[in-house]
Design an enzyme around this catalytic site. Sequence first.
Site, PDB file in Angstrom:
ATOM      1  N   LYS A   1       0.813  -1.221   0.000  1.00 29.20           N
ATOM      2  CA  LYS A   1       0.000   0.000   0.000  1.00 29.20           C
ATOM      3  C   LYS A   1       0.852   1.280   0.000  1.00 29.20           C
ATOM      4  CE  LYS A   1      -3.950  -2.204   2.294  1.00 29.20           C
ATOM      5  NZ  LYS A   1      -5.004  -2.048   3.320  1.00 29.20           N
TER       6      LYS A   1
ATOM      7  N   TYR B   1     -12.613  -2.177  -3.684  1.00 32.85           N
ATOM      8  CA  TYR B   1     -13.105  -2.246  -2.303  1.00 32.85           C
ATOM      9  C   TYR B   1     -14.632  -2.141  -2.221  1.00 32.85           C
ATOM     10  CZ  TYR B   1      -8.455  -2.196  -0.171  1.00 32.85           C
ATOM     11  OH  TYR B   1      -7.194  -2.532   0.248  1.00 32.85           O
TER      12      TYR B   1
ATOM     13  N   PHE C   1     -15.521   3.588   6.900  1.00 29.57           N
ATOM     14  CA  PHE C   1     -14.155   3.946   6.509  1.00 29.57           C
ATOM     15  C   PHE C   1     -13.923   3.906   4.999  1.00 29.57           C
ATOM     16  CE2 PHE C   1     -14.165  -0.589   7.749  1.00 29.57           C
ATOM     17  CZ  PHE C   1     -13.704  -1.180   6.574  1.00 29.57           C
TER      18      PHE C   1
ATOM     19  N   ARG D   1      -1.994 -14.423   4.881  1.00 27.17           N
ATOM     20  CA  ARG D   1      -2.694 -13.710   5.961  1.00 27.17           C
ATOM     21  C   ARG D   1      -1.920 -13.818   7.276  1.00 27.17           C
ATOM     22  NH1 ARG D   1      -7.176 -11.382   4.522  1.00 27.17           N
ATOM     23  NH2 ARG D   1      -8.153 -11.257   6.557  1.00 27.17           N
TER      24      ARG D   1
ATOM     25  N   THR E   1      -5.358  -7.104  10.760  1.00 27.74           N
ATOM     26  CA  THR E   1      -5.650  -5.836  10.064  1.00 27.74           C
ATOM     27  C   THR E   1      -5.202  -4.634  10.890  1.00 27.74           C
ATOM     28  OG1 THR E   1      -7.589  -6.884   9.093  1.00 27.74           O
ATOM     29  CG2 THR E   1      -7.523  -4.481   9.017  1.00 27.74           C
TER      30      THR E   1
ATOM     31  N   ARG F   1       2.590  -6.388   9.270  1.00 25.30           N
ATOM     32  CA  ARG F   1       1.867  -5.249   9.851  1.00 25.30           C
ATOM     33  C   ARG F   1       2.420  -4.857  11.216  1.00 25.30           C
ATOM     34  NH1 ARG F   1      -3.866  -7.496   7.612  1.00 25.30           N
ATOM     35  NH2 ARG F   1      -4.057  -6.179   5.761  1.00 25.30           N
TER      36      ARG F   1
ATOM     37  N   ASN G   1      -2.092   0.209   6.683  1.00 26.35           N
ATOM     38  CA  ASN G   1      -1.575  -1.027   7.279  1.00 26.35           C
ATOM     39  C   ASN G   1      -0.671  -1.812   6.318  1.00 26.35           C
ATOM     40  OD1 ASN G   1      -3.574  -1.961   5.621  1.00 26.35           O
ATOM     41  ND2 ASN G   1      -4.649  -3.177   7.174  1.00 26.35           N
TER      42      ASN G   1
ATOM     43  N   HIS H   1      -2.301  -5.502   1.673  1.00 25.50           N
ATOM     44  CA  HIS H   1      -3.593  -6.175   1.559  1.00 25.50           C
ATOM     45  C   HIS H   1      -3.330  -7.592   1.088  1.00 25.50           C
ATOM     46  CE1 HIS H   1      -7.674  -7.193   0.230  1.00 25.50           C
ATOM     47  NE2 HIS H   1      -7.080  -7.687  -0.841  1.00 25.50           N
TER      48      HIS H   1
ATOM     49  N   GLU I   1      -9.716 -11.104  -7.271  1.00 27.64           N
ATOM     50  CA  GLU I   1      -8.752  -9.997  -7.108  1.00 27.64           C
ATOM     51  C   GLU I   1      -7.552 -10.133  -8.036  1.00 27.64           C
ATOM     52  OE1 GLU I   1      -9.878  -9.035  -2.428  1.00 27.64           O
ATOM     53  OE2 GLU I   1      -7.857  -9.728  -2.917  1.00 27.64           O
TER      54      GLU I   1
HETATM   55  P1  CMP Z   1      -7.439  -4.534   3.660  1.00 25.07           P
HETATM   56  O1  CMP Z   1      -6.908  -5.898   3.939  1.00 25.07           O
HETATM   57  O2  CMP Z   1      -6.883  -3.825   2.479  1.00 25.07           O
HETATM   58  O3  CMP Z   1      -9.033  -4.611   3.519  1.00 25.07           O
HETATM   59  C1  CMP Z   1      -9.864  -3.511   3.775  1.00 25.07           C
HETATM   60  C2  CMP Z   1      -9.109  -2.358   4.379  1.00 25.07           C
HETATM   61  O4  CMP Z   1      -9.913  -1.420   5.035  1.00 25.07           O
HETATM   62  C3  CMP Z   1      -8.192  -2.885   5.472  1.00 25.07           C
HETATM   63  O5  CMP Z   1      -7.136  -3.619   4.938  1.00 25.07           O
HETATM   64  C4  CMP Z   1      -7.823  -1.597   6.177  1.00 25.07           C
HETATM   65  O6  CMP Z   1      -6.802  -0.906   5.492  1.00 25.07           O
HETATM   66  C5  CMP Z   1      -9.129  -0.831   6.054  1.00 25.07           C
HETATM   67  N1  CMP Z   1      -9.887  -0.906   7.300  1.00 25.07           N
HETATM   68  C6  CMP Z   1     -10.460  -1.979   7.859  1.00 25.07           C
HETATM   69  N2  CMP Z   1     -11.076  -1.652   9.001  1.00 25.07           N
HETATM   70  C7  CMP Z   1     -10.886  -0.327   9.152  1.00 25.07           C
HETATM   71  C8  CMP Z   1     -11.273   0.604  10.147  1.00 25.07           C
HETATM   72  N3  CMP Z   1     -12.007   0.231  11.200  1.00 25.07           N
HETATM   73  N4  CMP Z   1     -10.892   1.869   9.981  1.00 25.07           N
HETATM   74  C9  CMP Z   1     -10.171   2.257   8.894  1.00 25.07           C
HETATM   75  N5  CMP Z   1      -9.764   1.406   7.926  1.00 25.07           N
HETATM   76  C10 CMP Z   1     -10.116   0.130   8.061  1.00 25.07           C
END
Ligand code: CMP
Length: 140
Positions: free
Chosen positions: A11, A51, A59, A87, A93, A104, A114, A117, A128
Amino acid sequence: MSNECTLSIIKPDATRRNLTGAINKKIEDAGLHIVAQKRLRLTDDQAKKFYDVHKERPFYKDLVKFMTSGPVVVQVLEGKDAVALYRKVMGATNPANAEAGTIRAEFAESIEANSVHGSDSTDNAKREVGFFFSETELVG
Ligand code: CMP
């Protein structure tokens, strides 16, 4: 228990801090093979579409803004149980909950920024991977 592919995105927070190599080392050290990789800047449309499953979440708007804020590296990882393995390598996450040694835990700045993905199921991995790559771009 089979050889499979998963989609990874490095990212904008990570490309900004020049962490692509450090993240790729963690991926390869875990036994995953990077069989396709490209650096690109997501358009607003692409980020919204990618997304889409989160479009009702509070968010979503900020996530799209963040994912288009700088370059990303999209990659296909191949290996035994690649979806679940990646994962594990990524960690939770929210970096506050991520296990020590995970990408992470070491690199993420926040739950949004973070660093990586990874697909969350084999079905989503297929969707994807197909979102960014054609069959001929996967070189195992
Ligand atoms: P990702 O694995 O890319 O999938 C969805 C993304 O949304 C996740 O990683 C985070 O970057 C983001 N995300 C998930 N939960 C939250 C949250 N509570 N607040 C902000 N961003 C979030």
